[in-house]
Write a protein that holds these residues in place. Structure first.
Motif, PDB file in Angstrom:
ATOM      1  N   UNK A 123       0.831  -1.210   0.000  1.00  0.00           N
ATOM      2  CA  UNK A 123       0.000   0.000   0.000  1.00  0.00           C
ATOM      3  C   UNK A 123       0.864   1.259   0.000  1.00  0.00           C
ATOM      4  N   UNK A 124       2.006   1.212   0.705  1.00  0.00           N
ATOM      5  CA  UNK A 124       2.925   2.345   0.740  1.00  0.00           C
ATOM      6  C   UNK A 124       3.822   2.399  -0.484  1.00  0.00           C
ATOM      7  N   UNK A 125       4.004   1.255  -1.134  1.00  0.00           N
ATOM      8  CA  UNK A 125       4.934   1.169  -2.251  1.00  0.00           C
ATOM      9  C   UNK A 125       6.375   1.159  -1.817  1.00  0.00           C
ATOM     10  N   UNK A 126       6.642   0.673  -0.592  1.00  0.00           N
ATOM     11  CA  UNK A 126       8.020   0.611  -0.087  1.00  0.00           C
ATOM     12  C   UNK A 126       8.110  -0.436   1.013  1.00  0.00           C
ATOM     13  N   UNK A 127       9.341  -0.897   1.245  1.00  0.00           N
ATOM     14  CA  UNK A 127       9.573  -1.859   2.311  1.00  0.00           C
ATOM     15  C   UNK A 127      10.631  -2.868   1.904  1.00  0.00           C
ATOM     16  N   UNK A 170       8.705  -2.950  -3.265  1.00  0.00           N
ATOM     17  CA  UNK A 170       9.050  -3.717  -2.068  1.00  0.00           C
ATOM     18  C   UNK A 170      10.166  -4.688  -2.435  1.00  0.00           C
ATOM     19  N   UNK A 171      11.172  -4.766  -1.572  1.00  0.00           N
ATOM     20  CA  UNK A 171      12.329  -5.618  -1.821  1.00  0.00           C
ATOM     21  C   UNK A 171      12.263  -6.872  -0.956  1.00  0.00           C
ATOM     22  N   UNK A 172      12.661  -8.005  -1.518  1.00  0.00           N
ATOM     23  CA  UNK A 172      12.821  -9.245  -0.753  1.00  0.00           C
ATOM     24  C   UNK A 172      14.177  -9.844  -1.101  1.00  0.00           C
TER      25      UNK A 172
END
Length: 234
Positions: free
Chosen positions: A126-130, A173-175
């Protein structure tokens, strides 16, 4: 803010210290609070919150994530690296392992990681980040018979994170996964292993070096995996 789930005196604390240097508030979660005061003292200048929970337990995981969000702030980055220093005797050779034996590591390693993603990913999207960072074992990438019944779960976790990285690439979002082969200095598994004679030697890894790479993965966001291999035979 970074939540470090499964913090110990080795890699978990190094992750907290490295991200704390960048101004991150840290939320440290471990099974007991016995070392929490020492953890906070070892992170001078870093805003640190400590929590007690077994993050492999579904109910406790959800509850501690809710507490962190309410008390420490929105979880923007999470590191998932719980490890059981007593797990060694529970390893069964694959030639002797049945379905129930193989199921146990999936329930204690893979499913908790998936539940974590299930809990935190929607708000990240939802934030477009993480960022989602995981620690895994080298037996998930290379055949290592001495780790027998742990290897299939390690492989499943690794592929889960690699596929998640690809699926999230265009979503902000990065994994990424830290694929670790060796004993992490200062960690509980290192201490337990070196107290006994196993008849073979395992190389050691500096947790600060691994944490530095974890920061690089988080910052650059272009690699899905970093491998740390202190196993001479692999």
């Amino acid at each position: 803010m970074i939540a470090v789930l499964g913090v110990g005196p080795g890699l978990g604390l190094s992750i907290a210290r490295r991200f704390g240097r960048e101004g991150f508030t840290t939320a440290l979660v471990s099974r007991t609070d016995a070392r929490h005061a020492a953890y906070r003292e070892s992170l001078p200048g870093v805003t640190t919150h400590t929590y007690t929970a077994d993050v492999t337990d579904e109910v406790q995981l959800k509850a501690v994530l809710d507490r962190i969000a309410a008390e420490a702030g929105e979880i923007g980055t999470v590191y998932f690296g719980p490890a059981d220093a007593t797990a060694g005797p529970g390893i069964t050779p694959l030639t002797e392992a049945g379905a129930d034996t193989l199921r146990a590591p999936f329930e204690s390693i893979v499913l908790p990681a998936v539940r974590l993603v299930e809990a935190v990913l929607p708000r990240m999207l939802a934030r477009g980040s993480g960022s989602l960072l995981f620690a895994g074992g080298l037996s998930g990438k290379y055949p290592m018979p001495m780790l027998g019944s742990l290897a299939p779960a390690s492989a499943a976790l690794r592929m889960y994170v690699l596929t998640l990285h690809a699926a999230l690439r265009e979503k902000g979002v990065y994994a990424g996964t830290l694929t670790i082969g060796g004993l992490i200095e200062r960690g509980d598994i290192h201490r337990v292993f070196t107290e006994q004679d196993h008849g073979f030697a395992v190389g050691t890894l500096d947790p600060d070096d691994i944490a530095e790479k974890a920061w690089s993965l988080h910052a650059a966001r272009d690699e899905a995996e970093a491998e740390f291999n202190a196993m001479a035979a692999v």
